[in-house]
Design a protein around this motif. Structure first.
Motif, PDB file in Angstrom:
ATOM      1  N   MET A  54       0.421  23.254  12.823  1.00 38.36           N
ATOM      2  CA  MET A  54       0.206  21.946  13.417  1.00 38.36           C
ATOM      3  C   MET A  54       0.593  20.829  12.438  1.00 38.36           C
ATOM      4  O   MET A  54       1.129  19.803  12.863  1.00 38.36           O
ATOM      5  CB  MET A  54      -1.252  21.806  13.826  1.00 38.36           C
ATOM      6  N   TRP A  55       0.286  21.004  11.151  1.00 31.71           N
ATOM      7  CA  TRP A  55       0.616  19.970  10.161  1.00 31.71           C
ATOM      8  C   TRP A  55       2.118  19.737  10.094  1.00 31.71           C
ATOM      9  O   TRP A  55       2.572  18.610   9.968  1.00 31.71           O
ATOM     10  CB  TRP A  55       0.056  20.359   8.802  1.00 31.71           C
ATOM     11  N   GLU A  56       2.901  20.771  10.176  1.00 31.76           N
ATOM     12  CA  GLU A  56       4.350  20.656  10.135  1.00 31.76           C
ATOM     13  C   GLU A  56       4.871  19.897  11.351  1.00 31.76           C
ATOM     14  O   GLU A  56       5.844  19.156  11.264  1.00 31.76           O
ATOM     15  CB  GLU A  56       5.005  22.039  10.058  1.00 31.76           C
ATOM     16  N   GLN A  57       4.217  20.019  12.466  1.00 35.42           N
ATOM     17  CA  GLN A  57       4.644  19.337  13.689  1.00 35.42           C
ATOM     18  C   GLN A  57       4.310  17.843  13.640  1.00 35.42           C
ATOM     19  O   GLN A  57       5.004  17.024  14.206  1.00 35.42           O
ATOM     20  CB  GLN A  57       3.996  19.977  14.920  1.00 35.42           C
ATOM     21  N   VAL A  58       3.227  17.483  12.947  1.00 36.07           N
ATOM     22  CA  VAL A  58       2.789  16.082  12.869  1.00 36.07           C
ATOM     23  C   VAL A  58       3.460  15.362  11.703  1.00 36.07           C
ATOM     24  O   VAL A  58       3.762  14.167  11.794  1.00 36.07           O
ATOM     25  CB  VAL A  58       1.247  16.022  12.733  1.00 36.07           C
ATOM     26  N   LYS A  59       3.747  16.082  10.646  1.00 38.06           N
ATOM     27  CA  LYS A  59       4.264  15.466   9.424  1.00 38.06           C
ATOM     28  C   LYS A  59       5.612  14.784   9.649  1.00 38.06           C
ATOM     29  O   LYS A  59       5.793  13.618   9.275  1.00 38.06           O
ATOM     30  CB  LYS A  59       4.380  16.520   8.324  1.00 38.06           C
ATOM     31  N   ALA A  60       6.528  15.434  10.221  1.00 43.34           N
ATOM     32  CA  ALA A  60       7.871  14.878  10.360  1.00 43.34           C
ATOM     33  C   ALA A  60       7.927  13.669  11.300  1.00 43.34           C
ATOM     34  O   ALA A  60       8.469  12.624  10.936  1.00 43.34           O
ATOM     35  CB  ALA A  60       8.844  15.964  10.814  1.00 43.34           C
ATOM     36  N   PRO A  61       7.379  13.717  12.485  1.00 45.06           N
ATOM     37  CA  PRO A  61       7.544  12.561  13.376  1.00 45.06           C
ATOM     38  C   PRO A  61       6.564  11.408  13.138  1.00 45.06           C
ATOM     39  O   PRO A  61       6.825  10.274  13.547  1.00 45.06           O
ATOM     40  CB  PRO A  61       7.347  13.132  14.771  1.00 45.06           C
ATOM     41  N   VAL A  62       5.435  11.637  12.459  1.00 48.36           N
ATOM     42  CA  VAL A  62       4.418  10.589  12.325  1.00 48.36           C
ATOM     43  C   VAL A  62       4.256  10.113  10.886  1.00 48.36           C
ATOM     44  O   VAL A  62       4.336   8.923  10.588  1.00 48.36           O
ATOM     45  CB  VAL A  62       3.053  11.072  12.885  1.00 48.36           C
ATOM     46  N   VAL A  63       4.015  11.021   9.962  1.00 49.91           N
ATOM     47  CA  VAL A  63       3.665  10.659   8.597  1.00 49.91           C
ATOM     48  C   VAL A  63       4.871  10.098   7.844  1.00 49.91           C
ATOM     49  O   VAL A  63       4.769   9.074   7.148  1.00 49.91           O
ATOM     50  CB  VAL A  63       3.050  11.875   7.858  1.00 49.91           C
ATOM     51  N   VAL A  64       6.016  10.703   7.977  1.00 49.58           N
ATOM     52  CA  VAL A  64       7.196  10.255   7.231  1.00 49.58           C
ATOM     53  C   VAL A  64       7.610   8.827   7.636  1.00 49.58           C
ATOM     54  O   VAL A  64       7.866   7.988   6.759  1.00 49.58           O
ATOM     55  CB  VAL A  64       8.353  11.271   7.397  1.00 49.58           C
ATOM     56  N   PRO A  65       7.686   8.474   8.922  1.00 47.53           N
ATOM     57  CA  PRO A  65       8.004   7.075   9.256  1.00 47.53           C
ATOM     58  C   PRO A  65       6.953   6.077   8.767  1.00 47.53           C
ATOM     59  O   PRO A  65       7.297   4.962   8.350  1.00 47.53           O
ATOM     60  CB  PRO A  65       8.087   7.070  10.777  1.00 47.53           C
ATOM     61  N   LEU A  66       5.690   6.462   8.777  1.00 52.48           N
ATOM     62  CA  LEU A  66       4.653   5.565   8.265  1.00 52.48           C
ATOM     63  C   LEU A  66       4.811   5.337   6.764  1.00 52.48           C
ATOM     64  O   LEU A  66       4.632   4.219   6.270  1.00 52.48           O
ATOM     65  CB  LEU A  66       3.264   6.119   8.576  1.00 52.48           C
ATOM     66  N   LEU A  67       5.144   6.400   6.032  1.00 49.46           N
ATOM     67  CA  LEU A  67       5.363   6.249   4.594  1.00 49.46           C
ATOM     68  C   LEU A  67       6.589   5.391   4.315  1.00 49.46           C
ATOM     69  O   LEU A  67       6.592   4.562   3.408  1.00 49.46           O
ATOM     70  CB  LEU A  67       5.501   7.622   3.931  1.00 49.46           C
ATOM     71  N   ARG A  68       7.662   5.571   5.074  1.00 48.85           N
ATOM     72  CA  ARG A  68       8.854   4.751   4.889  1.00 48.85           C
ATOM     73  C   ARG A  68       8.564   3.286   5.204  1.00 48.85           C
ATOM     74  O   ARG A  68       9.044   2.390   4.511  1.00 48.85           O
ATOM     75  CB  ARG A  68       9.993   5.272   5.761  1.00 48.85           C
ATOM     76  N   LEU A  69       7.783   3.037   6.233  1.00 46.47           N
ATOM     77  CA  LEU A  69       7.397   1.665   6.566  1.00 46.47           C
ATOM     78  C   LEU A  69       6.543   1.050   5.458  1.00 46.47           C
ATOM     79  O   LEU A  69       6.727  -0.111   5.087  1.00 46.47           O
ATOM     80  CB  LEU A  69       6.640   1.635   7.898  1.00 46.47           C
ATOM     81  N   SER A  70       5.651   1.840   4.881  1.00 48.35           N
ATOM     82  CA  SER A  70       4.816   1.351   3.773  1.00 48.35           C
ATOM     83  C   SER A  70       5.659   1.024   2.551  1.00 48.35           C
ATOM     84  O   SER A  70       5.449   0.007   1.887  1.00 48.35           O
ATOM     85  CB  SER A  70       3.762   2.387   3.406  1.00 48.35           C
ATOM     86  N   VAL A  71       6.635   1.863   2.253  1.00 49.73           N
ATOM     87  CA  VAL A  71       7.512   1.609   1.108  1.00 49.73           C
ATOM     88  C   VAL A  71       8.334   0.346   1.344  1.00 49.73           C
ATOM     89  O   VAL A  71       8.497  -0.487   0.446  1.00 49.73           O
ATOM     90  CB  VAL A  71       8.418   2.834   0.842  1.00 49.73           C
ATOM     91  N   ALA A  72       8.842   0.161   2.562  1.00 51.65           N
ATOM     92  CA  ALA A  72       9.615  -1.046   2.872  1.00 51.65           C
ATOM     93  C   ALA A  72       8.746  -2.292   2.761  1.00 51.65           C
ATOM     94  O   ALA A  72       9.189  -3.331   2.245  1.00 51.65           O
ATOM     95  CB  ALA A  72      10.217  -0.933   4.270  1.00 51.65           C
ATOM     96  N   ALA A  73       7.494  -2.218   3.213  1.00 47.79           N
ATOM     97  CA  ALA A  73       6.581  -3.363   3.107  1.00 47.79           C
ATOM     98  C   ALA A  73       6.283  -3.676   1.651  1.00 47.79           C
ATOM     99  O   ALA A  73       6.242  -4.853   1.249  1.00 47.79           O
ATOM    100  CB  ALA A  73       5.293  -3.085   3.877  1.00 47.79           C
ATOM    101  N   CYS A  74       6.080  -2.663   0.833  1.00 47.11           N
ATOM    102  CA  CYS A  74       5.827  -2.881  -0.595  1.00 47.11           C
ATOM    103  C   CYS A  74       7.034  -3.498  -1.281  1.00 47.11           C
ATOM    104  O   CYS A  74       6.893  -4.389  -2.127  1.00 47.11           O
ATOM    105  CB  CYS A  74       5.440  -1.570  -1.272  1.00 47.11           C
ATOM    106  N   LEU A  75       8.229  -3.049  -0.925  1.00 47.52           N
ATOM    107  CA  LEU A  75       9.438  -3.633  -1.505  1.00 47.52           C
ATOM    108  C   LEU A  75       9.590  -5.099  -1.093  1.00 47.52           C
ATOM    109  O   LEU A  75       9.954  -5.944  -1.905  1.00 47.52           O
ATOM    110  CB  LEU A  75      10.664  -2.831  -1.083  1.00 47.52           C
ATOM    111  N   ALA A  76       9.317  -5.388   0.163  1.00 47.93           N
ATOM    112  CA  ALA A  76       9.412  -6.782   0.632  1.00 47.93           C
ATOM    113  C   ALA A  76       8.406  -7.665  -0.100  1.00 47.93           C
ATOM    114  O   ALA A  76       8.739  -8.785  -0.521  1.00 47.93           O
ATOM    115  CB  ALA A  76       9.183  -6.842   2.139  1.00 47.93           C
TER     116      ALA A  76
END
Length: 103
Positions: free
Chosen positions: A1-23
């Motif tokens: 189940m973790w593998e199914q949730v990690k790719a579509p949910v967690v990775v985009p949230l982390l990328r969005l957080s990194v972009a917000a921190c860079l901004a």
């Protein structure tokens, strides 16, 4: 189940957080550059508010107001104090020592 949730949910949230921190980092850098360059420019060009905003005396026809016929506007000095018994004498003394106009 973790593998199914990690790719579509967690990775985009982390990328969005990194972009917000860079901004926000870029915004902080721009603010620091601005806060550094403005005082340096003021110092280099010698701009002082005292030289730009000089109060000229008002010409008054009433001889009782002034000996020279010119007077300056009245100034109200407010001393805000709340539970500051240690400094009230210094504050009132400093306000009484003010000279208006400051030439």
């Amino acid at each position: 189940m973790w593998e199914q949730v990690k790719a579509p949910v967690v990775v985009p949230l982390l990328r969005l957080s990194v972009a917000a921190c860079l901004a926000m980092s870029v915004m902080l850098f721009v603010e620091e550059v601005y806060l550094t360059t403005v005082p340096v420019a003021v110092h280099l060009f010698g701009r002082r508010p005292v030289h730009r905003y000089r109060c000229d005396p008002l010409v008054v026809d009433d001889p009782e107001l002034s000996d020279t016929g010119a007077t300056f506007p009245m100034v109200l000095v407010q001393i805000l104090m709340y539970s500051e018994r240690e400094v009230y004498k210094l504050s009132i003394g400093a306000a009484c020592g003010l000279s208006w106009p400051r030439l």
